[in-house]
Design a protein around this motif. Structure first.
Motif, PDB file in Angstrom:
ATOM      1  N   ASP A   1       0.838  -1.198   0.000  1.00  0.00           N
ATOM      2  CA  ASP A   1       0.000   0.000   0.000  1.00  0.00           C
ATOM      3  C   ASP A   1       0.872   1.246   0.000  1.00  0.00           C
ATOM      4  OD1 ASP A   1       0.944   0.337   2.592  1.00  0.00           O
ATOM      5  OD2 ASP A   1      -0.898  -0.364   3.544  1.00  0.00           O
ATOM      6  N   SER A   2       0.267   2.396   0.190  1.00  0.00           N
ATOM      7  CA  SER A   2       1.006   3.659   0.099  1.00  0.00           C
ATOM      8  C   SER A   2       2.048   3.821   1.194  1.00  0.00           C
ATOM      9  CB  SER A   2       0.028   4.831   0.136  1.00  0.00           C
ATOM     10  OG  SER A   2      -0.731   4.815   1.332  1.00  0.00           O
ATOM     11  N   ALA A   3       1.945   3.040   2.271  1.00  0.00           N
ATOM     12  CA  ALA A   3       2.919   3.108   3.365  1.00  0.00           C
ATOM     13  C   ALA A   3       3.958   1.994   3.278  1.00  0.00           C
ATOM     14  CB  ALA A   3       2.195   3.038   4.709  1.00  0.00           C
ATOM     15  N   GLY A   4       3.928   1.229   2.201  1.00  0.00           N
ATOM     16  CA  GLY A   4       4.882   0.130   2.050  1.00  0.00           C
ATOM     17  C   GLY A   4       4.463  -1.148   2.745  1.00  0.00           C
ATOM     18  N   GLN A   5       3.246  -1.191   3.286  1.00  0.00           N
ATOM     19  CA  GLN A   5       2.760  -2.386   3.979  1.00  0.00           C
ATOM     20  C   GLN A   5       2.216  -3.384   2.956  1.00  0.00           C
ATOM     21  OE1 GLN A   5       2.732  -3.079   7.258  1.00  0.00           O
ATOM     22  NE2 GLN A   5       3.498  -1.127   8.057  1.00  0.00           N
ATOM     23  N   PRO A   6       2.636  -4.648   3.021  1.00  0.00           N
ATOM     24  CA  PRO A   6       2.113  -5.648   2.070  1.00  0.00           C
ATOM     25  C   PRO A   6       0.612  -5.833   2.234  1.00  0.00           C
ATOM     26  CG  PRO A   6       4.071  -6.467   3.233  1.00  0.00           C
ATOM     27  CD  PRO A   6       3.630  -5.216   3.943  1.00  0.00           C
ATOM     28  N   ILE A   7      -0.102  -5.904   1.117  1.00  0.00           N
ATOM     29  CA  ILE A   7      -1.526  -6.213   1.169  1.00  0.00           C
ATOM     30  C   ILE A   7      -1.813  -7.553   0.502  1.00  0.00           C
ATOM     31  CG2 ILE A   7      -2.203  -3.794   1.244  1.00  0.00           C
ATOM     32  CD1 ILE A   7      -2.946  -3.952  -1.666  1.00  0.00           C
ATOM     33  N   THR A   8      -0.778  -8.168  -0.072  1.00  0.00           N
ATOM     34  CA  THR A   8      -0.896  -9.515  -0.633  1.00  0.00           C
ATOM     35  C   THR A   8       0.112 -10.431   0.054  1.00  0.00           C
ATOM     36  OG1 THR A   8       0.678  -8.944  -2.377  1.00  0.00           O
ATOM     37  CG2 THR A   8      -1.664  -8.720  -2.895  1.00  0.00           C
ATOM     38  N   ILE A   9      -0.089 -11.711  -0.115  1.00  0.00           N
ATOM     39  CA  ILE A   9       0.874 -12.689   0.385  1.00  0.00           C
ATOM     40  C   ILE A   9       2.038 -12.742  -0.598  1.00  0.00           C
ATOM     41  CG2 ILE A   9       1.254 -15.109   0.966  1.00  0.00           C
ATOM     42  CD1 ILE A   9      -1.765 -15.303   1.518  1.00  0.00           C
ATOM     43  N   PRO A  10       3.289 -12.551  -0.141  1.00  0.00           N
ATOM     44  CA  PRO A  10       4.428 -12.546  -1.066  1.00  0.00           C
ATOM     45  C   PRO A  10       4.495 -13.829  -1.890  1.00  0.00           C
ATOM     46  CG  PRO A  10       5.106 -11.751   1.102  1.00  0.00           C
ATOM     47  CD  PRO A  10       3.705 -12.281   1.253  1.00  0.00           C
ATOM     48  N   SER A  11       4.909 -13.677  -3.147  1.00  0.00           N
ATOM     49  CA  SER A  11       5.024 -14.816  -4.063  1.00  0.00           C
ATOM     50  C   SER A  11       6.501 -15.098  -4.353  1.00  0.00           C
ATOM     51  CB  SER A  11       4.296 -14.518  -5.378  1.00  0.00           C
ATOM     52  OG  SER A  11       2.946 -14.205  -5.161  1.00  0.00           O
ATOM     53  N   ASN A  12       6.913 -16.352  -4.149  1.00  0.00           N
ATOM     54  CA  ASN A  12       8.256 -16.830  -4.529  1.00  0.00           C
ATOM     55  C   ASN A  12       9.386 -16.026  -3.886  1.00  0.00           C
ATOM     56  OD1 ASN A  12       7.194 -18.844  -6.154  1.00  0.00           O
ATOM     57  ND2 ASN A  12       7.226 -17.592  -8.002  1.00  0.00           N
ATOM     58  N   PHE A  13       9.190 -15.572  -2.638  1.00  0.00           N
ATOM     59  CA  PHE A  13      10.286 -14.885  -1.955  1.00  0.00           C
ATOM     60  C   PHE A  13      11.449 -15.857  -1.734  1.00  0.00           C
ATOM     61  CE2 PHE A  13       9.099 -10.728   0.328  1.00  0.00           C
ATOM     62  CZ  PHE A  13       8.470 -10.257  -0.809  1.00  0.00           C
ATOM     63  N   THR A  14      12.685 -15.335  -1.855  1.00  0.00           N
ATOM     64  CA  THR A  14      13.867 -16.168  -1.647  1.00  0.00           C
ATOM     65  C   THR A  14      14.001 -16.522  -0.167  1.00  0.00           C
ATOM     66  OG1 THR A  14      15.336 -14.277  -1.288  1.00  0.00           O
ATOM     67  CG2 THR A  14      15.025 -15.016  -3.569  1.00  0.00           C
ATOM     68  N   ARG A  15      14.721 -17.617   0.087  1.00  0.00           N
ATOM     69  CA  ARG A  15      14.967 -17.999   1.486  1.00  0.00           C
ATOM     70  C   ARG A  15      15.759 -16.927   2.204  1.00  0.00           C
ATOM     71  NH1 ARG A  15      17.301 -22.806   3.815  1.00  0.00           N
ATOM     72  NH2 ARG A  15      18.971 -22.684   2.258  1.00  0.00           N
ATOM     73  N   PHE A  16      16.681 -16.280   1.480  1.00  0.00           N
ATOM     74  CA  PHE A  16      17.487 -15.226   2.096  1.00  0.00           C
ATOM     75  C   PHE A  16      16.602 -14.076   2.581  1.00  0.00           C
ATOM     76  CE2 PHE A  16      19.445 -11.041   1.382  1.00  0.00           C
ATOM     77  CZ  PHE A  16      20.398 -11.058   2.387  1.00  0.00           C
ATOM     78  N   CYS A  17      15.672 -13.621   1.718  1.00  0.00           N
ATOM     79  CA  CYS A  17      14.811 -12.496   2.095  1.00  0.00           C
ATOM     80  C   CYS A  17      13.877 -12.876   3.240  1.00  0.00           C
ATOM     81  CB  CYS A  17      14.029 -12.006   0.883  1.00  0.00           C
ATOM     82  SG  CYS A  17      15.076 -11.214  -0.366  1.00  0.00           S
ATOM     83  N   ASN A  18      13.372 -14.083   3.227  1.00  0.00           N
ATOM     84  CA  ASN A  18      12.535 -14.528   4.341  1.00  0.00           C
ATOM     85  C   ASN A  18      13.337 -14.598   5.635  1.00  0.00           C
ATOM     86  OD1 ASN A  18      10.041 -14.812   3.027  1.00  0.00           O
ATOM     87  ND2 ASN A  18      10.581 -16.831   2.232  1.00  0.00           N
TER      88      ASN A  18
END
Length: 412
Positions: free
Chosen positions: A37-54
């Motif tokens: 959203d406009s504040a950078g808050q996720p509004i969807t479930i992330p898709s295919n995030f890397t293990r490193f980022c998680n």
């Protein structure tokens, strides 16, 4: 119509629709993706995030930095009014496309989590430095870095452009939802419901996005963008851009038959990518008719109806011909398909029912009757649509309009 400020992206667009678009993009490109959203808050479930980022996001400080980076990426794209490619706080390459409506920043479509070939071996040192204060296990970080894809910069930028096309669709969906809500408010406020329906359904016809057509088109563009370099892809993207621009024109505008034909050619080009050889089309309109005036978006609902309800149900597809002729002071545009045909009862139902009829194409009932009523509104009851055909033998739609003598000039 006025767009109300203060609404969030989740208020305007169904989150399930956003999630489906995001998942399809991520599956097609192999890139991680999330919509914020406009504040950078996720509004969807992330898709295919890397293990490193998680792993980074598993710490409160790392999550805050990632969200801040996402927010900056979305705002950077919004300030530029175009897609942007940038490095996240941990040193990986990300890309973002703005989601805005009437100059209001609603959020961003973010993707990436890749390494560029030119980063070389130094990327490990940069990443370790970027996450040094998060108390992460160094060996785990280095191991997870080896799993991250190395993607050429030009491929990243191509994905960013594709992302921008998709965000335009998100805005279109948002506009359709806003228009629909405002139309409902107007319907409750006015006594003459039939008059309101007649005035507002024309705008709804223009602003609605057919999800069936939308997702198939997006899938086609994504596959072509990944599998080839790039003439056909470029052709489809340009056609889609022109189609969208035309769809945003004033529904009351009159254009030439030539302009309407160019618009329908773009629409047919996109459908050709989807159906391949199953659908063949020909356009045979005499040059002397090309300067005649016609309401914008007259042919598209009828051609779409021929494809969705006539040819798509046939396993082997068929043909669509758009022809023109002059007869008794009128000119006629005739759309003929070799689809599954139409019965007399179905024709009577179309002209008798002026309310929306459920179906998978936007042209079921609403589109056809509105084309007919718009033509009669501009030119009188002697003009309009005539539908004929037989079951299993195809359908013919004839549009009758007044022929005006126009000075013919040489066409380049």
């Amino acid at each position: 119509m006025q767009v109300h400020h203060g609404l969030t992206l989740a208020d305007i667009v169904n989150v399930k629709v956003l999630q489906e678009i995001q998942d399809k993009f991520s599956d097609a490109t192999g890139l991680a993706a999330v919509i914020v959203d406009s504040a950078g808050q996720p509004i969807t479930i992330p898709s295919n995030f890397t293990r490193f980022c998680n792993y980074v996001r598993s710490t409160s400080k790392g999550l805050a930095r990632c969200m801040g980076s996402d927010d900056c990426g979305g705002r950077m794209a919004a300030s530029l009014s175009r897609p942007s490619v940038y490095r996240c706080h941990a040193g990986l390459m990300d890309l973002g496309a703005p989601i805005s409506l009437n100059q209001q920043h609603l959020g961003g479509f973010l993707a990436g989590q890749v390494i560029l070939p030119q980063d070389g071996e130094n990327i490990a040192d940069e990443v370790l430095k970027g996450v040094a204060d998060l108390n992460l296990n160094k060996e785990s970080v280095l191991g997870m870095l080896t799993e991250i894809r190395v993607v050429p910069e030009e491929r990243v930028r191509a994905a960013a452009d594709l992302l921008y096309i998709m965000t335009n669709y998100i805005v279109e969906i948002a506009m359709a939802n806003i228009v629909q809500k405002q139309l409902m408010d107007e319907l409750k406020a006015k006594a003459d419901l039939e008059k309101v329906l007649r005035e507002t359904e024309l705008k709804a016809l223009q602003s609605q996005v057919n999800p069936h057509f939308l997702f198939n088109t997006l899938n086609t563009i994504a596959r072509l963008a990944l599998l080839e370099e790039a003439p056909r892809t470029q052709e489809v993207v340009y056609a889609l851009s022109d189609l969208l621009r035309n769809n945003l024109r004033n529904i009351d505008e009159m254009i030439t038959v030539d302009e309407e034909v160019r618009y329908i050619q773009n629409y047919l080009l996109i459908q050709k990518m989807r159906f391949g050889d199953r659908i063949q089309t020909t356009i045979n309109i005499p040059e002397k008719l090309l300067d005649q005036k016609i309401p914008v978006m007259t042919l598209q609902p009828l051609v779409e109806n021929a494809i969705i309800h006539g040819l798509e149900p046939k396993r082997d597809g068929g043909t669509i011909e758009i022809a023109g002729d002059i007869h008794d002071g009128q000119y006629e545009l005739i759309i003929t398909d070799t689809g599954i045909g139409i019965t007399k009862n179905q024709i009577e139902h179309i002209f008798r029912n002026e309310k929306r009829v459920a179906g998978k194409g936007q042209t079921t009932g609403l589109g056809i009757i509105n084309v007919h009523k718009r033509i009669q509104h501009y030119f009188g009851p002697q003009c309009g649509l005539e539908i004929s055909g037989k079951q299993n033998e195809g359908t013919i739609v004839k549009i009758s309009l007044p022929y005006e003598m126009v000075k013919q000039e040489a066409r380049l």
